[in-house]
Design a protein around this motif. Structure first.
Motif, mmCIF file in Angstrom:
data_model
loop_
_atom_site.group_PDB
_atom_site.id
_atom_site.type_symbol
_atom_site.label_atom_id
_atom_site.label_comp_id
_atom_site.label_asym_id
_atom_site.label_seq_id
_atom_site.Cartn_x
_atom_site.Cartn_y
_atom_site.Cartn_z
ATOM 1 N N GLY A 40 0.837 -1.240 0.089
ATOM 2 C CA GLY A 40 0.051 -0.200 -0.152
ATOM 3 C C GLY A 40 0.957 1.115 0.008
ATOM 4 O O GLY A 40 1.882 1.124 0.288
ATOM 5 N N GLY A 41 0.201 2.312 -0.662
ATOM 6 C CA GLY A 41 0.982 3.429 -0.759
ATOM 7 C C GLY A 41 0.979 4.431 0.877
ATOM 8 O O GLY A 41 0.078 4.131 1.732
ATOM 9 N N ARG A 42 2.016 5.203 0.965
ATOM 10 C CA ARG A 42 2.316 6.095 2.221
ATOM 11 C C ARG A 42 0.988 7.204 2.442
ATOM 12 O O ARG A 42 0.764 7.639 1.129
ATOM 13 C CB ARG A 42 3.440 6.544 2.378
ATOM 14 C CG ARG A 42 3.931 7.336 3.516
ATOM 15 C CD ARG A 42 5.213 8.101 3.478
ATOM 16 N NE ARG A 42 5.274 8.925 2.244
ATOM 17 C CZ ARG A 42 4.889 10.199 2.104
ATOM 18 N NH1 ARG A 42 4.297 11.042 3.384
ATOM 19 N NH2 ARG A 42 4.873 10.993 1.121
ATOM 20 N N GLY A 43 0.516 7.381 3.403
ATOM 21 C CA GLY A 43 -0.407 8.410 3.621
ATOM 22 C C GLY A 43 0.453 9.877 3.477
ATOM 23 O O GLY A 43 1.488 9.871 3.933
ATOM 24 N N GLY A 44 -0.128 10.938 2.989
ATOM 25 C CA GLY A 44 0.526 12.082 3.000
ATOM 26 C C GLY A 44 0.642 12.675 4.541
ATOM 27 O O GLY A 44 -0.266 12.670 5.200
ATOM 28 N N ASP A 45 1.639 13.666 4.503
ATOM 29 C CA ASP A 45 1.884 14.381 5.537
ATOM 30 C C ASP A 45 1.177 15.692 5.709
ATOM 31 O O ASP A 45 0.880 16.233 4.478
ATOM 32 C CB ASP A 45 3.704 14.395 5.871
ATOM 33 C CG ASP A 45 4.314 13.257 6.067
ATOM 34 O OD1 ASP A 45 3.716 12.365 6.436
ATOM 35 O OD2 ASP A 45 5.472 13.242 5.601
ATOM 36 N N VAL A 46 1.209 16.214 6.738
ATOM 37 C CA VAL A 46 0.543 17.601 6.928
ATOM 38 C C VAL A 46 1.779 18.460 7.271
ATOM 39 O O VAL A 46 2.248 18.325 8.346
ATOM 40 C CB VAL A 46 -0.573 17.638 7.828
ATOM 41 C CG1 VAL A 46 -1.131 19.329 8.076
ATOM 42 C CG2 VAL A 46 -1.737 16.917 7.479
ATOM 43 N N THR A 47 2.212 19.459 6.541
ATOM 44 C CA THR A 47 3.539 20.189 6.809
ATOM 45 C C THR A 47 3.249 21.738 6.894
ATOM 46 O O THR A 47 2.641 22.149 5.833
ATOM 47 C CB THR A 47 4.632 19.927 5.674
ATOM 48 O OG1 THR A 47 4.615 18.333 6.019
ATOM 49 C CG2 THR A 47 5.863 20.495 6.278
ATOM 50 N N LEU A 48 3.788 22.350 7.908
ATOM 51 C CA LEU A 48 3.413 23.596 8.018
ATOM 52 C C LEU A 48 5.016 24.322 7.501
ATOM 53 O O LEU A 48 6.064 23.900 7.687
ATOM 54 C CB LEU A 48 3.342 24.214 9.474
ATOM 55 C CG LEU A 48 2.389 23.702 10.270
ATOM 56 C CD1 LEU A 48 2.284 24.078 11.633
ATOM 57 C CD2 LEU A 48 0.900 24.083 9.641
ATOM 58 N N VAL A 49 4.859 25.254 6.635
ATOM 59 C CA VAL A 49 5.917 25.961 5.763
ATOM 60 C C VAL A 49 6.026 27.637 5.943
ATOM 61 O O VAL A 49 4.873 28.024 5.527
ATOM 62 C CB VAL A 49 5.938 25.528 4.538
ATOM 63 C CG1 VAL A 49 7.277 26.027 3.895
ATOM 64 C CG2 VAL A 49 6.129 24.037 4.182
ATOM 65 N N VAL A 50 6.921 28.096 6.097
ATOM 66 C CA VAL A 50 6.984 29.717 6.611
ATOM 67 C C VAL A 50 7.056 30.251 5.228
ATOM 68 O O VAL A 50 7.818 29.824 4.397
ATOM 69 C CB VAL A 50 8.087 30.069 7.241
ATOM 70 C CG1 VAL A 50 8.283 31.638 7.235
ATOM 71 C CG2 VAL A 50 8.079 29.436 8.662
ATOM 72 N N ASP A 51 6.055 31.230 5.116
ATOM 73 C CA ASP A 51 5.966 31.759 3.627
ATOM 74 C C ASP A 51 5.980 33.248 3.929
ATOM 75 O O ASP A 51 5.046 33.679 4.380
ATOM 76 C CB ASP A 51 4.627 31.316 2.785
ATOM 77 C CG ASP A 51 4.449 31.615 1.320
ATOM 78 O OD1 ASP A 51 5.194 32.831 1.154
ATOM 79 O OD2 ASP A 51 3.896 31.391 0.822
ATOM 80 N N GLN A 52 6.919 33.957 3.308
ATOM 81 C CA GLN A 52 6.863 35.424 3.619
ATOM 82 C C GLN A 52 5.810 36.133 3.077
ATOM 83 O O GLN A 52 5.581 37.226 3.529
ATOM 84 C CB GLN A 52 8.369 35.807 2.905
ATOM 85 C CG GLN A 52 9.541 35.458 3.294
ATOM 86 C CD GLN A 52 9.718 36.091 4.851
ATOM 87 O OE1 GLN A 52 9.199 36.977 5.516
ATOM 88 N NE2 GLN A 52 11.005 35.488 5.324
#
Length: 478
Positions: A40-52
């Motif tokens: 089976g495929g891996r589930g997607g992560d939830v990632t916070l990214v700083v955006d100016q």
């Protein structure tokens, strides 16, 4: 209508892993070609990214529930499922991530800084990956793990070099509008500014940012007025500028007492004692304002403050103030220690760490906790006897059964694997032999092997049964 939000509660759910596939390869003249189930495929992560380019948490105020996509299940012919797509959530520079108890999980400062708020679940192995010399044709596959779900709090702390603090209508918004290109709302009534304003100032070769913090009043550090909501925006600033109104119309106020009250609120909030202070006496274009500034300036300088007399309306004293701030900021930047190279901290496991624990609870249940046992339970299809037996094999090899015996567990005692709210509970029956061996060649398919004479097969079964009985009698003398 709300346009600025600096604190939200976010419900982040990562994607679930896809289930593995149990399949047997079949083709003409080769009906049993062996297991070929994909993973089976891996589930997607939830990632916070700083955006100016992001300056507020407004999007998450309106849509606080965010979920990544699930992994796809595996298929026959050794086809693995597609991985779930990661969910990237842009956040402003200076966002602090906390759990629901207020513990800081991450402090996101700097363009591109990331934090994984939810880890995607692993995909389950197909029966092709589970095949071995002893288990040539597994009739089961592992389930995908559920993705991590987490409730977190996002708090925005403005990243600025200078913070303008003072009473409502002291002229902070007017000052930032003439020092920079910021265009805040300006009016002649208190609490005009309801959100922090940020502007960029250039003074000689120094470029710095200046923040206008909404008006503070007595008791702000305890939640009165707007202070508690926006005091956090002062934390990251290198310099604090007290903007004092020298032409206030309120008879019970004067600039010195205003300064003392704001300083007390900053002290109560805490963590700002080491920041340099500058005092700005604003509105000196008004005759009474200039007279009051002349009266109180000696007292403020005697306290050790650098004092500047300005008028945001008449543009008086702004250049001197701007270059003075640039000098203080340059000193603060030079005093900061150089950034160290990223270090990787390796914490090896203790030599006696078994990877799990067994404890006896008050209700007589033996609880097993550990990353591996709990993950294996989540991956097991309990509707498939062979999969349950495979779980028993894994737990036995890990040493769970030995630890249960050391803890005093007896046949028929209740055993729970996992946390109280999500545990698998069963009555323990000690085997002292791997589950596959107890059941006799579980996971193997005799049709894939060379045929044995009937008499030989009968002798093998009797020998296996005698061996199991001998081991059982040895470890169960009663």
């Amino acid at each position: 209508m709300t346009t600025f939000v600096d604190r939200v509660e976010l419900h982040a759910a990562a994607g679930n892993g896809g289930h593995g596939c149990a399949s047997v390869h079949r083709e003409k003249f080769k009906p049993l070609g062996g297991p070929d189930g994909g993973n089976g495929g891996r589930g997607g992560d939830v990632t916070l990214v700083v955006d100016q380019d992001v300056t507020t948490l407004l999007d998450y105020h309106h849509s606080p529930h965010r979920k990544a996509t699930n992994g796809q299940p595996g298929a026959g012919d050794n086809r693995s499922g597609k991985d779930g797509q990661d969910l990237i959530l842009p956040v402003p520079d200076g966002t602090v991530v906390l759990d629901k108890d207020g513990n800081v999980l991450a402090d996101l400062v700097g363009q591109g800084t990331t934090f994984v708020a939810g880890q995607g679940g692993r995909g389950g192995l197909g029966n092709a990956a589970l095949a071995s010399a002893r288990r040539k044709a597994p009739g089961f596959a592992l389930l995908g793990e559920p993705g991590e779900s987490r409730d977190i709090v996002l708090e925005l702390k403005t990243v600025a070099d200078v913070a303008l603090v003072g009473y409502p209508s002291a002229g902070k918004s007017s000052l930032i509008s003439v020092l920079s290109a910021a265009k805040p709302k300006i009016a002649d009534y208190p609490f005009t500014t309801l959100v922090p304003n940020l502007g960029v100032v250039t003074a000689g070769g120094t470029v710095y940012t200046i923040a206008d913090v909404p008006g503070l009043i007595p008791g702000a550090s305890q939640g009165k007025g707007l202070g508690l909501e926006f005091l956090r925006h002062v934390e990251r600033c290198s310099v604090l500028v007290h903007v004092l109104d020298t032409a206030t119309l309120e008879s019970d106020r004067d600039p010195v007492s205003d300064l003392d009250i704001i300083e007390e609120e900053l002290k109560q909030y805490g963590g700002l004692e080491d920041r340099p202070r500058i005092v700005v006496l604003n509105k000196i274009d008004i005759p009474d304002g200039q007279d009051l500034a002349d009266m109180i300036r000696p007292e403020l300088e005697a306290r050790g403050y650098r004092v500047f007399e300005v008028s945001a309306v008449a543009h008086i004293g702004l250049k001197e103030l701007s270059f003075a701030l640039a000098g203080v900021i340059a000193e603060a930047r030079a005093a900061k220690p150089a950034e160290e190279a990223t270090r990787i901290v390796i914490r090896p496991k203790a030599v006696d760490d078994a990877g799990f624990t067994v404890t006896l609870e008050e209700d007589g249940i033996y609880r097993v906790r550990g990353e591996k046992p709990e993950r294996w339970v989540r991956q097991t299809d309990f509707n498939n006897d062979e999969a349950v037996g495979y779980l028993a094999d894994r737990l036995n090899r890990l040493g769970v059964e030995d630890e249960l015996m050391k803890a005093g567990a007896r046949a028929g005692d209740g055993v729970a694997i996992g946390a109280e709210d999500n545990a698998v509970v069963f009555d323990w029956e000690p085997t002292m032999a791997a589950g596959a061996e107890m059941l006799g060649r579980r996971g193997e398919d005799h049709r894939l092997e060379a045929p044995r004479p009937a008499a030989q097969r009968r002798r093998d079964r009797e020998a296996e049964r005698d061996e199991v009985q001998r081991e059982f009698d040895e470890f169960n003398p009663f």
